[in-house]
Design an enzyme around this catalytic site. Structure first.
Site, PDB file in Angstrom:
ATOM      1  N   SER A  51      31.798  23.404  47.050  1.00  0.00           N
ATOM      2  CA  SER A  51      32.357  23.861  45.765  1.00  0.00           C
ATOM      3  C   SER A  51      31.297  24.413  44.816  1.00  0.00           C
ATOM      4  O   SER A  51      31.339  24.158  43.616  1.00  0.00           O
ATOM      5  CB  SER A  51      33.166  22.745  45.109  1.00  0.00           C
ATOM      6  OG  SER A  51      34.287  22.419  45.904  1.00  0.00           O
TER       7      SER A  51
ATOM      8  N   ASN B 278      29.584  31.677  53.486  1.00  0.00           N
ATOM      9  CA  ASN B 278      30.351  31.382  54.692  1.00  0.00           C
ATOM     10  C   ASN B 278      31.811  31.770  54.459  1.00  0.00           C
ATOM     11  O   ASN B 278      32.529  31.089  53.728  1.00  0.00           O
ATOM     12  CB  ASN B 278      30.211  29.880  54.998  1.00  0.00           C
ATOM     13  CG  ASN B 278      31.105  29.430  56.140  1.00  0.00           C
ATOM     14  OD1 ASN B 278      31.676  30.249  56.865  1.00  0.00           O
ATOM     15  ND2 ASN B 278      31.230  28.120  56.297  1.00  0.00           N
TER      16      ASN B 278
ATOM     17  N   HIS C 264      28.548  22.811  61.085  1.00  0.00           N
ATOM     18  CA  HIS C 264      29.357  22.758  59.858  1.00  0.00           C
ATOM     19  C   HIS C 264      30.424  21.671  60.015  1.00  0.00           C
ATOM     20  O   HIS C 264      30.946  21.455  61.114  1.00  0.00           O
ATOM     21  CB  HIS C 264      30.012  24.119  59.605  1.00  0.00           C
ATOM     22  CG  HIS C 264      30.683  24.192  58.266  1.00  0.00           C
ATOM     23  ND1 HIS C 264      31.930  23.644  58.047  1.00  0.00           N
ATOM     24  CD2 HIS C 264      30.277  24.703  57.095  1.00  0.00           C
ATOM     25  CE1 HIS C 264      32.261  23.841  56.781  1.00  0.00           C
ATOM     26  NE2 HIS C 264      31.271  24.470  56.175  1.00  0.00           N
TER      27      HIS C 264
ATOM     28  N   GLY D  30      31.189  28.572  50.243  1.00  0.00           N
ATOM     29  CA  GLY D  30      32.365  28.922  51.021  1.00  0.00           C
ATOM     30  C   GLY D  30      33.286  29.831  50.221  1.00  0.00           C
ATOM     31  O   GLY D  30      33.071  31.040  50.127  1.00  0.00           O
ATOM     32  N   GLY D  31      34.313  29.252  49.609  1.00  0.00           N
ATOM     33  CA  GLY D  31      35.355  30.020  48.923  1.00  0.00           C
ATOM     34  C   GLY D  31      34.835  31.094  47.986  1.00  0.00           C
ATOM     35  O   GLY D  31      35.330  32.237  47.995  1.00  0.00           O
TER      36      GLY D  31
ATOM     37  N   GLY E 277      35.526  22.763  49.516  1.00  0.00           N
ATOM     38  CA  GLY E 277      36.844  23.285  49.197  1.00  0.00           C
ATOM     39  C   GLY E 277      37.592  22.458  48.180  1.00  0.00           C
ATOM     40  O   GLY E 277      38.792  22.644  47.968  1.00  0.00           O
TER      41      GLY E 277
ATOM     42  N   LYS F 218      34.212  31.739  56.547  1.00  0.00           N
ATOM     43  CA  LYS F 218      35.145  30.978  57.392  1.00  0.00           C
ATOM     44  C   LYS F 218      36.111  31.940  58.103  1.00  0.00           C
ATOM     45  O   LYS F 218      35.699  33.053  58.438  1.00  0.00           O
ATOM     46  CB  LYS F 218      35.846  29.898  56.564  1.00  0.00           C
ATOM     47  CG  LYS F 218      34.814  29.047  55.797  1.00  0.00           C
ATOM     48  CD  LYS F 218      35.355  27.797  55.187  1.00  0.00           C
ATOM     49  CE  LYS F 218      34.211  27.059  54.487  1.00  0.00           C
ATOM     50  NZ  LYS F 218      34.630  25.802  53.895  1.00  0.00           N
TER      51      LYS F 218
ATOM     52  N   GLU G 169      25.964  19.009  52.795  1.00  0.00           N
ATOM     53  CA  GLU G 169      27.313  19.336  52.339  1.00  0.00           C
ATOM     54  C   GLU G 169      28.192  18.094  52.442  1.00  0.00           C
ATOM     55  O   GLU G 169      28.723  17.792  53.525  1.00  0.00           O
ATOM     56  CB  GLU G 169      27.918  20.436  53.208  1.00  0.00           C
ATOM     57  CG  GLU G 169      27.160  21.743  53.175  1.00  0.00           C
ATOM     58  CD  GLU G 169      28.080  22.907  53.508  1.00  0.00           C
ATOM     59  OE1 GLU G 169      28.276  23.754  52.643  1.00  0.00           O
ATOM     60  OE2 GLU G 169      28.623  22.936  54.620  1.00  0.00           O
TER      61      GLU G 169
ATOM     62  N   GLU H 233      33.454  21.528  59.368  1.00  0.00           N
ATOM     63  CA  GLU H 233      34.733  21.946  59.956  1.00  0.00           C
ATOM     64  C   GLU H 233      34.627  22.038  61.470  1.00  0.00           C
ATOM     65  O   GLU H 233      35.590  21.764  62.198  1.00  0.00           O
ATOM     66  CB  GLU H 233      35.191  23.271  59.322  1.00  0.00           C
ATOM     67  CG  GLU H 233      35.711  23.025  57.905  1.00  0.00           C
ATOM     68  CD  GLU H 233      35.547  24.181  56.944  1.00  0.00           C
ATOM     69  OE1 GLU H 233      35.357  25.327  57.381  1.00  0.00           O
ATOM     70  OE2 GLU H 233      35.586  23.920  55.720  1.00  0.00           O
TER      71      GLU H 233
HETATM   72  P1  PGA Z   1      33.247  25.646  49.572  1.00  0.00           P
HETATM   73  O1  PGA Z   1      32.745  25.557  51.090  1.00  0.00           O
HETATM   74  O2  PGA Z   1      32.156  26.364  48.800  1.00  0.00           O
HETATM   75  O3  PGA Z   1      34.517  26.420  49.633  1.00  0.00           O
HETATM   76  O4  PGA Z   1      33.407  24.245  49.083  1.00  0.00           O
HETATM   77  C1  PGA Z   1      31.405  25.221  51.378  1.00  0.00           C
HETATM   78  C2  PGA Z   1      31.181  25.222  52.861  1.00  0.00           C
HETATM   79  O5  PGA Z   1      32.091  24.919  53.630  1.00  0.00           O
HETATM   80  O6  PGA Z   1      30.048  25.508  53.297  1.00  0.00           O
END
Ligand code: PGA
Length: 263
Positions: free
Chosen positions: A220, A18, A103, A241-242, A180, A20, A174, A105
């Site tokens: 993470s 993802n 998600h 994510g990241g 993050g 983002k 999650e 967010e």
């Molecule tokens: P992250 O994000 O791997 O940066 O923690 C995960 C996500 O939002 O699905």
């Protein structure tokens, strides 16, 4: 891990990347090229890239003919209409295969309610897409011991009205506090959350459905912890994510998950 052979092409663990709201168009195109050369043909895994909406068509074109799939980070449930700024699941159905639903967010920053997740999930299925539903508790909810109650509420709301759970639906547990954060949930917590997802699916749709649904962990995930997390009995992959913005690291995660066979 679900029984092998559950889906049309046989059951495989799933890793989602993802992105983002990151990448310029040039960066996106370069990253897609790198991911294709690193990961195309990797056996025993399904990989889905979720770029920002304006780069979805680029992703579709640049990954065409590869084993990598494209997903949208969000969509609107109405087929068409006066919804300024929105893009419908039906509009993107020829460009993407998957769509993220709920998600954290979207829930937190855009105030998406449980009802919105159920409408999008249903619309995604109707449009021929594979929904990846995200559920998980915030830090205060965890502190209050509400983790399973939150997973239950979000999951049951999202599937409200469905008589059966389509095999295309996957669920990502999650924990919001791990997203993050640079540090994932402890393996025991990731396992508990993913096991709760499967238990709730079993209560609602029966044991056979629960055995076939893919349950991912997200929060993470990196090259250093992907193998441990994906080896957990209830974990069938990862939502990243990241680390999905770094081709070499994301490729490393995918290889680790493929090597576990998904829990
Ligand atoms: P992250 O994000 O791997 O940066 O923690 C995960 C996500 O939002 O699905």
């Amino acid at each position: 891990m679900p029984a092998a052979g559950g889906g049309a092409g046989g059951w495989r663990p799933l890793v989602g990347g993802n992105w983002k709201m990151h990448t310029t168009r040039e960066e996106a195109r370069a990253l897609l090229g790198e991911l294709r050369s690193e990961l195309d043909g990797l056996a025993g895994i399904e990989i889905v890239i979720f770029p920002p909406a304006p780069w979805l068509a680029d992703a579709h074109d640049l990954l065409a003919g590869s084993t990598l799939r494209v997903g949208a980070q969000h969509a609107h449930w109405e087929r068409s209409g006066a919804f300024t700024g929105a893009v419908s699941a039906h509009q993107i159905a020829g460009i993407v295969d998957h769509v993220l639903v709920g998600h954290s967010e979207r829930r937190q920053l855009f105030h998406e309610c449980d009802r919105a997740t159920s409408r999008l999930l249903a619309a995604a299925l109707e449009a021929g897409l594979s929904p990846l539903l995200a559920v998980g508790e915030t830090a205060p909810e965890r502190d209050r011991g509400e983790t399973e109650a939150v997973i239950r509420r979000q999951l049951l709301a999202a599937v409200d009205g469905l008589e059966r759970l389509d095999g295309r639906v996957a669920v990502a547990y999650e924990p919001v506090w791990a997203i993050g954060a640079g540090e994932s949930a402890a393996p025991s917590e990731a396992e508990q959350g993913c096991a709760a997802v499967r238990r709730i699916v079993s209560e609602r749709f029966g044991a056979a459905t629960a055995a076939g649904v893919r349950v991912l962990y997200g929060g993470s995930v990196g090259a250093g912890n992907a193998r441990d997390l994906a080896s957990l009995p209830s974990v069938d992959g990862a939502l990243v994510g990241g680390a999905s913005l770094r081709a070499a690291e994301f490729a490393g995660i995918c290889r680790e998950v493929a090597a576990t066979g998904g829990g």
